[in-house]
Design a protein around this motif. Structure first.
Motif, PDB file in Angstrom:
ATOM      1  N   GLY A 143       0.829  -1.199   0.000  1.00  0.00           N
ATOM      2  CA  GLY A 143       0.000   0.000   0.000  1.00  0.00           C
ATOM      3  C   GLY A 143       0.864   1.249   0.000  1.00  0.00           C
ATOM      4  O   GLY A 143       1.697   1.434  -0.881  1.00  0.00           O
ATOM      5  N   ASP A 144       0.663   2.095   0.991  1.00  0.00           N
ATOM      6  CA  ASP A 144       1.419   3.337   1.084  1.00  0.00           C
ATOM      7  C   ASP A 144       2.657   3.210   1.969  1.00  0.00           C
ATOM      8  O   ASP A 144       3.303   4.216   2.278  1.00  0.00           O
ATOM      9  N   ASP A 145       2.982   1.984   2.391  1.00  0.00           N
ATOM     10  CA  ASP A 145       4.124   1.763   3.269  1.00  0.00           C
ATOM     11  C   ASP A 145       5.105   0.769   2.668  1.00  0.00           C
ATOM     12  O   ASP A 145       4.718  -0.129   1.894  1.00  0.00           O
ATOM     13  N   PHE A 146       6.378   0.918   3.070  1.00  0.00           N
ATOM     14  CA  PHE A 146       7.348  -0.160   2.917  1.00  0.00           C
ATOM     15  C   PHE A 146       7.325  -0.971   4.210  1.00  0.00           C
ATOM     16  O   PHE A 146       7.230  -0.409   5.309  1.00  0.00           O
ATOM     17  N   VAL A 147       7.447  -2.286   4.098  1.00  0.00           N
ATOM     18  CA  VAL A 147       7.552  -3.157   5.265  1.00  0.00           C
ATOM     19  C   VAL A 147       8.984  -3.695   5.296  1.00  0.00           C
ATOM     20  O   VAL A 147       9.427  -4.355   4.353  1.00  0.00           O
ATOM     21  N   ILE A 148       9.699  -3.412   6.384  1.00  0.00           N
ATOM     22  CA  ILE A 148      11.131  -3.682   6.482  1.00  0.00           C
ATOM     23  C   ILE A 148      11.382  -4.907   7.343  1.00  0.00           C
ATOM     24  O   ILE A 148      10.864  -5.020   8.460  1.00  0.00           O
ATOM     25  N   ASP A 149      12.212  -5.827   6.814  1.00  0.00           N
ATOM     26  CA  ASP A 149      12.641  -6.997   7.565  1.00  0.00           C
ATOM     27  C   ASP A 149      14.124  -7.234   7.302  1.00  0.00           C
ATOM     28  O   ASP A 149      14.572  -7.203   6.142  1.00  0.00           O
ATOM     29  N   MET A 183      15.865   5.388   2.445  1.00  0.00           N
ATOM     30  CA  MET A 183      14.661   5.876   3.109  1.00  0.00           C
ATOM     31  C   MET A 183      14.976   6.318   4.528  1.00  0.00           C
ATOM     32  O   MET A 183      16.015   5.952   5.097  1.00  0.00           O
ATOM     33  N   MET A 184      14.076   7.103   5.086  1.00  0.00           N
ATOM     34  CA  MET A 184      14.237   7.644   6.432  1.00  0.00           C
ATOM     35  C   MET A 184      13.295   6.919   7.376  1.00  0.00           C
ATOM     36  O   MET A 184      12.104   6.803   7.099  1.00  0.00           O
ATOM     37  N   VAL A 185      13.850   6.452   8.506  1.00  0.00           N
ATOM     38  CA  VAL A 185      13.100   5.605   9.428  1.00  0.00           C
ATOM     39  C   VAL A 185      13.050   6.252  10.808  1.00  0.00           C
ATOM     40  O   VAL A 185      14.091   6.654  11.347  1.00  0.00           O
ATOM     41  N   ASP A 186      11.872   6.352  11.377  1.00  0.00           N
ATOM     42  CA  ASP A 186      11.715   6.772  12.766  1.00  0.00           C
ATOM     43  C   ASP A 186      12.220   5.630  13.651  1.00  0.00           C
ATOM     44  O   ASP A 186      11.691   4.510  13.611  1.00  0.00           O
ATOM     45  N   MET A 187      13.273   5.882  14.452  1.00  0.00           N
ATOM     46  CA  MET A 187      13.896   4.816  15.231  1.00  0.00           C
ATOM     47  C   MET A 187      13.034   4.350  16.396  1.00  0.00           C
ATOM     48  O   MET A 187      13.383   3.395  17.077  1.00  0.00           O
ATOM     49  N   LYS A 188      11.893   5.019  16.634  1.00  0.00           N
ATOM     50  CA  LYS A 188      10.965   4.571  17.674  1.00  0.00           C
ATOM     51  C   LYS A 188       9.834   3.724  17.082  1.00  0.00           C
ATOM     52  O   LYS A 188       8.878   3.371  17.791  1.00  0.00           O
ATOM     53  N   SER A 189       9.942   3.362  15.816  1.00  0.00           N
ATOM     54  CA  SER A 189       8.885   2.599  15.158  1.00  0.00           C
ATOM     55  C   SER A 189       8.748   1.207  15.773  1.00  0.00           C
ATOM     56  O   SER A 189       9.756   0.582  16.144  1.00  0.00           O
ATOM     57  N   PRO A 190       7.524   0.690  15.874  1.00  0.00           N
ATOM     58  CA  PRO A 190       7.335  -0.692  16.356  1.00  0.00           C
ATOM     59  C   PRO A 190       8.071  -1.675  15.450  1.00  0.00           C
ATOM     60  O   PRO A 190       8.084  -1.519  14.227  1.00  0.00           O
ATOM     61  N   VAL A 216       7.345   1.747   7.114  1.00  0.00           N
ATOM     62  CA  VAL A 216       7.907   3.059   6.804  1.00  0.00           C
ATOM     63  C   VAL A 216       7.078   3.674   5.684  1.00  0.00           C
ATOM     64  O   VAL A 216       6.898   3.049   4.626  1.00  0.00           O
ATOM     65  N   PRO A 217       6.533   4.869   5.871  1.00  0.00           N
ATOM     66  CA  PRO A 217       5.706   5.475   4.821  1.00  0.00           C
ATOM     67  C   PRO A 217       6.459   5.602   3.496  1.00  0.00           C
ATOM     68  O   PRO A 217       7.648   5.927   3.470  1.00  0.00           O
ATOM     69  N   ARG A 218       5.762   5.354   2.397  1.00  0.00           N
ATOM     70  CA  ARG A 218       6.345   5.462   1.056  1.00  0.00           C
ATOM     71  C   ARG A 218       6.940   6.838   0.831  1.00  0.00           C
ATOM     72  O   ARG A 218       7.958   6.983   0.134  1.00  0.00           O
ATOM     73  N   ARG A 219       6.361   7.872   1.430  1.00  0.00           N
ATOM     74  CA  ARG A 219       6.846   9.239   1.242  1.00  0.00           C
ATOM     75  C   ARG A 219       8.229   9.456   1.873  1.00  0.00           C
ATOM     76  O   ARG A 219       8.879  10.474   1.638  1.00  0.00           O
ATOM     77  N   ASN A 220       8.691   8.488   2.703  1.00  0.00           N
ATOM     78  CA  ASN A 220      10.002   8.615   3.343  1.00  0.00           C
ATOM     79  C   ASN A 220      11.142   8.107   2.464  1.00  0.00           C
ATOM     80  O   ASN A 220      12.303   8.184   2.865  1.00  0.00           O
TER      81      ASN A 220
END
Length: 381
Positions: A143-149, A183-190, A216-220
């Motif tokens: 969708g509008d997010d990347f899912v990071i693993d 991409m830019m990641v908020d380090m407090k993300s779940p 992570v939002p696609r806009r990042n």
């Protein structure tokens, strides 16, 4: 080559020295594990003077200073053992200026310039360091997010960073230098777990980071999706200036010479150490000129890839020689770490940490390859 800088630049050097004398206690030492609150408070004082983003363009909150003024500032900061290394300043901000959207620039650049938000770099992985294009951490679009693993490692200051500058593989079927996105990641993300890596000197600077379903939002995403490798190459160019290595080495040599001058010992060993220190001082003078040459080339808008690599190789290997000389001059006392009641100066820490200097930021082998191909025109392979 020009061996002097303009009088106004030297006057700025005096101003920086006066500021550091008043605002920074050199007894804290050159410790990458500085207390984060102390570091942030110091950087805010720099920001108030317009020095934190000295070379940034004025439209992005910088002072628009030239390369020589910036290299003088970096030299004096390193010589005073003042904290440096906020990746938001070093390459996140400059790369956003080149490849970020207007919304990204408006959101992230002002807090970096004010020292309100701190950044770490998320590049290296357990099996992707010098060959960074081999990275495997996955980012799939949902969708509008990347899912990071995946996993990152050797990330300095990630344990108190607000945001991470992440390189992720977004197209696993593309050639390895393609299919990577910044991409830019908020380090407090779940889903983010940060574990400390304690170095040989007992310092907590590095970390390993695990990503499990982090959204992570696609806009990042920064720049073009799947073209991140080329943006990373630009960002790494901001890292290799070199002057700080020689300023650190000069501080160690001067203090070692002072200690040796006060020593009551004598004889052949003392004479050999004096000669060693003289060799180190000459090498520092050579390296300083190499670093300033890079600044002059950048000021003239000329390429400096091979020159930057030469400065990096010479500087990192010189730091190892310098700390070894200082250890030998201090004798058994050099084995003492901070906290020992009778220690004169922490020498064991810089010596141990310096062992990684020829690996971090591009190994000496990688740098010599750049010198050979881009500098000497030698064939690859």
């Amino acid at each position: 080559m020009q061996f002097t800088v303009e009088p106004e630049v030297e006057a700025f050097r005096d101003e920086v020295r006066a500021f550091l004398h008043a605002e920074w206690d050199p007894s804290h030492g050159h410790d990458p594990g500085h207390d984060p609150d102390q570091v942030k408070a110091f950087e805010r004082r720099l920001a108030q003077r317009g020095w934190l983003t000295l070379a940034w363009p004025t439209e992005f909150g910088g002072a628009g200073a030239g390369h020589l003024r910036q290299v003088v500032f970096n030299e004096e900061m390193a010589y005073a053992a003042a904290p440096t290394g906020n990746h938001g300043l070093s390459w996140v901000g400059p790369t956003l200026m080149l490849h970020g959207t207007e919304e990204q620039k408006a959101r992230y650049l002002p807090p970096i310039a004010r020292a309100d938000e701190y950044w770490c770099t998320l590049y290296s992985e357990p099996n992707a360091g010098s060959d960074l294009a081999s990275l495997q951490l996955r980012a799939r679009l949902d969708g509008d997010d990347f899912v990071i693993d995946g996993q990152k490692i050797w990330s300095g200051r990630a344990h108190y960073a607000d945001f991470g500058w992440l390189a992720a593989r977004t197209d696993p079927n593309a050639p390895k230098h393609q299919g990577i996105t910044l991409m830019m990641v908020d380090m407090k993300s779940p889903g983010i777990t940060i574990r400390p890596l304690i170095d040989m000197a007992g310092r907590h600077h590095f970390n390993e980071i695990f990503f499990e379903g982090v959204r992570v939002p696609r806009r990042n995403a920064v720049g073009e999706v799947n073209r991140g490798w080329y943006h990373i190459a630009v960002a790494l160019d901001f890292e290799r200036s070199g002057i700080m290595l020689f300023a650190n080495a000069r501080r160690i040599v001067e203090r070692t010479a002072h200690r040796l001058g006060r020593s009551c010992g004598g004889g052949e060993q003392r004479q050999r150490l004096r000669h060693e220190l003289a060799d180190r001082a000459i090498e520092i003078a050579v390296g300083r000129n190499l670093a300033y040459r890079v600044a002059f080339l950048q000021a003239a808008k000329q390429p400096s890839n091979k020159e930057s690599s030469a400065t990096r190789v010479f500087g990192t290997e010189l730091m190892q020689r310098t700390t070894h000389t200082a250890l030998r001059a201090a004798g058994m006392e050099a084995q003492l770490f901070p906290g020992a009641s009778c220690r004169v100066e922490d020498l064991a820490g810089p010596y141990l940490v310096g062992m990684s200097d020829t690996i971090a930021g591009g190994t000496s082998e990688i740098q010599r390859g750049i010198i050979a191909t881009r500098g000497l025109g030698l064939p690859r392979g």
